[in-house]
Design a protein around this motif. Sequence first.
Motif: not given
Lengths: 317, 551, 557
Positions: C180-202
Motif C-alpha cells: 500500500p505504500t511502496t509508491a509513496l515517498d518515505a515520509t508519506t509512507q510512514r504516515d500512511v502506514l501509521r494511519l492503517i495501523h491506527r484504523l486497523q486497531r480502531g
Amino acid sequence: MKIAVWLGRRLIAIVLQLLIISFLTFSLLFLMPGSPEQILIGPNPATAEQLESIRERYGLNEPFLAQYADWLGAAVHLDFGTSIANGEEVSSLLIERSGVTVSLAIYAIVLLLLLAVPLGLVAGARAGGTADRVISAVTTMLVSAPAFATGLLLLYVFGVVLRWFPIFGFGSGFTDVVWHLTLPAATLAIAVIALIVRQTRAVAATIVRSDYVLFGRARGVAPWTIWTRYLLRGSSMPLVTSMGLVLGFFLTGTVVVERLFSIPGLGSLLINAVSTKDLPVVQGATILVSFFVLLANLLADASHLAVDPRVRKAVLA
Amino acid sequence: MKQTRRSRMLCAAAAALVLAAGCSSRPATEEPVDAGGSGVPLFVPAGAGSDEQIDLVTWGILGGVPSVDPARSTAVSALAVIATILEPLVKVNGRGELEPSLAESYEQVDPTTIDITIRGDVTFWDGSPLTAEDAAYSIERMAGPGSVNAGLFGAFESAEVTGDRTLRITLKEPSRDFLYVLCRAVVVQKAFTEAAGEGFGSSAGGVMGTGAYRLDSYSPETGATLVRYDGYWGEAPSAETFEIKVFNDAQALRLALQTGEIDGANMPPLTIPPAEADSWAGPDVTVAFSQGTGTWYLAMDTQQPPFDDLHVRRALASIVDREGIIQVTDGEYGDPMTALTLPPLWTGFVDDPAEIDAILAGLSPLPPYDLDAAAEELAQSAYPDGFSTTVVVPHEANPNMTTVMEVISEAGREVGIDIEVKRVSLAEWSATGTPGQNPPLSLSGQSPTAATPLGSVLQLLRPSPSRWTNYNTPSIDEAIDRYQVAESNDEIIAAAEDVLNELNEQLPLIPIKVNHIGFAYRNEFVVAEDVGQWTIPGSNNWAAAIKPAAG
Amino acid sequence: MASGNGRPGADLLSVEGLRVTGHDGAALVDDVTFSIRPGETVALVGESGSGKSLTAKAIAGLLPRNLTASGSIRWRETEVVGARERVLRTLRGPQVSMLLQDPFTLLNPLTPVWRTLAETLPGRGAELRLLISERISDVGIEPARARDRYPWELSGGMRQRIGLAAALSQSPALLLADEPTTALDATTQRDVLRLIHRLQRGHGMAMLLITHDLRIATSMSDRVVVMAKGGIVESGDVDDLRSGGRQEYTRRLWAAQLPVDRRLADLRVEARLDGAGAAPVPDAATGGAGAGTTPILVVRELSKSFAARGHGEGVQALDRVGLELARGRSLGVIGESGSGKTTLARCILGLEQPTSGTVELTPGIARRQVQCVFQDPYSSLNPSHSIGFALAEAVRHRAGAPLSRREVAAEIAATLHSVGLDASFARRRPETLSGGQRQRVAIARALLLRPEILVCDEPVAALDLTVQSQVLQVLRDAQAGGLSMVFITHDMSVARQLTDEVIVLHKGRIVETGPTASVLDDPQHEYTARLLASVPSGDREWIAGPPLQRTGAMTDG
C-alpha cells in the motif's frame, strides 16, 4: 463565465472558418468548367440571346470578386438568393432539406450509440472471449459491405419481404418519420459501427484491466456502477470525439442512402447543385453543412468537457 | 435536377404516358401496331378501365422535379408533373396525330400563319375563364429568351390576340414541326404568373392552370400531390388524389412498385441494366414496352478536319457496331437505326405500318459495320495513316454514353482511328458545344422535336450556338424548304426521303440506336388510353388516363 | 462490527494448498497455506515474482480471467475457489476488502472523491454527506479539502488515504493491503502506514499486508509468511523473522536491506552474508583514483520555473540551487517527489533549459561525456533491437572512427562483464531481461560512452532489494574506476552507500548540504531529520503513535 469565453472563442472561430469555406467554394465553382445557363437549357437547342438573358438574370456576367461580394453581402443577412435551376429560395430549400438530414443523422447516431457502445463494452470487458470474437467478426463484415449494398439488403429484407418498414420517403409526424427513417439510419449506422465498436472495445478493455476497476470490485462497488460509471463513462471520452466526426459524416456522406431511400436530404441537394453549377444552392448548402459539421465538433468538445473533469479543468482553468 | 443526356432519352419514357389521348373519340385498337420489325409495338393499346371512383393513386417517377414552370423545365420528371396539370392548345394523341386540346379549332392559314380559336368552357383552378390573352401570353413566354425552350421556337415570330377567343400565330419561316412544338406551350394564367414573378413554378410559388388535376402541394425532391379539379372542362379522372412520388434510385422504385407502396411507375429502361428489366414484371405488376424515339447518334463538325473529308466520315460510320452496342447497353430493349428517323415519327403521315417499314428500307443504306471497308475508306482519305480525335462523355451522369463510345473506339483502333474517350463532369460536358467550342466529334442522344418524319433531325441542322454539324448544302436546304411547305403527305414523304438520303450519303450524323421505353403498373390499374411514344412531353394529362382495372 | 459473528479464535481467512495456474498450466502460485485470525495482521513478504500479489488477488476472488485458482480459500465459512461471482460480490466490502499499490491508478479519474466513497456507503442526502466527511476525516484529511476534488487533483499520499477510506467504507473484517505504500515517498509512507495501523486497531480488523520490505513487515505484523517463486519459504512469528529468519532465503532478504547508519564495504548480498561485506567502512573510502577537490561540474544559482497550463500559477521547480561535483567523487541529491531533483538532473544533462543560473562543465569535458541512467529500465531500451545492437551503437557513437566488429564485440563483452552480466547477453532482446538486468545494460551502455560524469536518477528505485544491491555495487565499482557521479535518490540508505557528499532538496531549495556521513548521522535541518525518521527501522515503535502530520496540503508526498 469561463465557459462563455470558451464558447465565444469557438463561435468566432466557426464564423471565420465559414467565411474561408465560402470563399473557397465560390472560387472552386467559378473555376469549374461549364456554365449553369447551358445546363439549364439542357437538351434543347440554345440561342445566344437566351443564354445572355439567363446570365444577366443571375448576375453571371459580373467579375468574380463582385459576384462573391454580392453573395456575401446578402448572405450575412441570411439571404442566400434563389436557385438558378428552379428559382426556389435557397434558404427555404435548405430548411426543408436540413430538417431531413439532421433528423436522419441524429437518428443514426442514436442507433449507433445504442448498438455499438454496448457491443463495444461487452467485447472490451470480455476481450479475447467468444463474445468479443463474434462481435469483432460481425462488425468488421458489416463495415466492409458498401452502404449501397447494406441499404439494399435492409430494404429488401425489412421493406419488401417482411414489410416492417416503408421503403421510401420521409413521412410526417414524429412516429411516421421515425418509422420511415429507421432503415436509412440503420444503413448509415452500420457503415461506421465497426469503428465505434472497436474504439469502445479498446478503451473498455483498458479500463477493465485498470487498477481502479479492480479496486472498485474489491471494495464491493455494485456491478452496475462499474459498468456505467467506470466502463461506459470512461469509454465515452474518446467516443465523443469520434461521434463528432461521425456526425459530420452523417451530415454530408448520406447521398447514397438518400438516393436509395428517396429521402430528400442535403447530400443529394449539394451533389445535384454542384453538377448543375447552381451557385447559390452550392454556396448555401456548403455553408450550412460546414456549419453543422463545425457545430457537431463543438458539441463533441463540449461533451468532452462535460464528461471529463480533467479536460474541463485544463480548458476552463 | 441533372439535365443529363440520359434524361433526354427518358423524355421518351414520360412521353409514353404523357401522350395518352385524353378525349380521343377513336376507339382503342385491339391489336398493337407493330412496325420496324423489332417485335415491340408502336404503342400500347388502351386497357379496359372501369368508371369506378377511387381516392388515391400513387405513381413513382425517377428523378426530382426542380420546377413546375414549363419555361424552366427540361427534365422528364418535371415534364411528367407539368403534363398532369397544365394543358396546351394543341396536343398529339397516342397515335402521333395532332388534336385540338384547349383550342376548339386551329387553322393553318398559310405556311407562316396559324389561327386558333380557344374553347369557351375552360376555367382555371381559381374559377376564372381561360382567355385568348392567357393563351398568347403562355406561348410568348415559352418562346421568349427567358425560357429554356426558346431554342425550339426558332420559327416563332409572335402570337396576337385577335378576339375574345381567337389568336393568330405568325412564324418567321414556314415550319412543318411548329404545331408539334406548340404542344409544349402549355397554358398558364397570365395574371397569376406575373404576380408570382421569379417564384413562379417553385414549391412556394406554384402554378395556375386548367388541367383535370390541380397542384395541391409539391416539393422538388419528394414529388407532388395533385387533387382533382371539379370545374374541369373535360372528362373527370378516376382518382380524387394523384400522388407523384420522386425516386432517385431505380431499384428503390422497383421495390416500391412490387410491394404496392406505389401503384405504377414511369419505367426507365436506360437506368437499369438490360438483365434487370425483366425483374420489374411480377405477379402483381404489368410491364408494357413500346418503341421509343430517343435517338443516339454521332455528330461531326463537317467543316473541321478530319471530318470535312467524306471518306473519314464513311470510315467512321463503318466502325459503328450497332448490334454490339445494343447488346452491351440495352439487350433486347433497343433497336439499331437505319437513318435519323424512326417508324413512330411517320404514323401521322402513313397509315400502314408496313408501308413505313418499306419507306425506311428504301432509303440510302448507311455503311454497314465493316472494318475492312473502314480501312479502305481511310486509305482513300487525306488521312491514310489514320487520325486521332477526342470525345468527351459525362460519365458520372450517364455511364452508358461511355460504354457506347468505348465500343466504337475499340473498333476504331483496329483500323487506325484513335478515339480518346474522355470522361468529364456534367458541367464540363455541357460547356462543349457552346460558341467557339464546337467539338469535332460528339456522341449525343436526342428526343425528336416533333412527331414528323424529320422531327429528330431538323433541330440538328438549324444554326444555333449548340450546332454540331455545320452541315449545309444547297440540295439539303432545298429539300428542307420543300418539306416545310409541302401540302400533301406524298410531298412531305418525298422531301423527307431526300433529306434523309443525303444525310445517309454525306454522313454529318451517324445514327446508332433507339431504346424501347416502358412503364409499369400494378394489376389493379390500367392505362385506359393508347400509350404511344411521342416525344413531345408536356402535352397531355396522362394521369387522367390511369383507371381501376375493369372487373 | 463485521468480525463479531465468527467464533472467537476461529480463522477469519484460511488458505489451504492454494495453487494459481496460467493458460499453459504452469503454476504461478503453488501450495500456499496460511490463515489469519480476526484482528490479526499477517505480512506476506517476497520479492517481485514471488506470487504474493497473485495470492492476494486469489483471496479476493479477483484473479485475471486467464488465471485459475485451485485448492481452498475460505472467508469464514465461504469457499472462494470456484464460488459464483454473485456470492463473492456481496461479501466484498463488508467481509474482505483490498487496497492496491499504486495510488495514481487506484481511483476512477472521472469521479470526485465524495462519489467514490458514496459508491459503497449507505444512506443518501445529508446523512450520506456527513458519513463521507467522517470517512475522509478518519484518514486524516480535512474533508473540505478533498471531498469535491478529483483524484488527479490530489497528491499520491492523499489518494492512497482516500483509497484506504474507500476500502474500509464497509468496515471489512479483513483488509488485503497489497504494497500500500511502496509508491509513496518515505515520509508519506510512514504516515500512511501509521494511519492503517491506527484504523486497523480502531476497527478490530484483520489485515494481510503484502510487502517487499522486511522492516515494514516486522513493524506492522503479528505473523509473517515469506514467499518466493510462488511458494512459501517460511512462515512464523514476527520475532522469528526479526531475528533473521530460519531459512537461507530469508537471511538473504535481510542481508539485502541497506543500512542508513553506516557504509558497507561490499554491497553484494553474498559478501554481506559471509560477514566481510557487512563491515562498516569510513564514508570517504570509496573515492576512486584521482579523486580530489577539483570541481568537474559547477552549478550556480540554478532556477527553473514551469509556466502552468491555462491561467494557473507557475511552478518553481528549482530555486537558486548551487552545487559542485569534484572529480572522481559522488554527489548525492536527496529529495522526495516534487523536490525538484529530477529537474536538476535534466538541467545538468542539458535536457532542460534553466530559467536562470548556469551549469558549467570543466573545460575539456564535452557534453556527451555526461551520461545518464534513469529509473525506468523498461523504457530505456528499444524493444526491437538486441542488447548487442544497442551497445554497439553506443561504442561506434563514442569512437567516431570505424571499429572492427571484433573490437566492438570485445569491448561490449568486457563492459557487460563489468556490470556483472555474461557476454551472451549481447544476443538477447530487452523483453527477455529482468528489471535488474536491464538496468545493468543501461549502465553498461552509459559506461561504453566513457563518460566523465554519470548522472543517475533513482537508478534502483524500481528494483527488488537483492537486485538493488547488485546494481549499486556496479555503480560503486564504476566510481572506484574514477567516474564522477551525481546520484539522485529519495532513499537515505542508498545515499549512504553511494555518495560522498549530499545535498537535501525540499520544494526546489537546498535545505542542507555536507559530507554524507555528517548529514545522515547528525541532521541539522528538521526536514532531513524527518526523512531519516521515516526510514523503516523494523521496530513496533516505528509504526506506533499518531501520524506525524495531518494531511491537508495538496502537495504532500
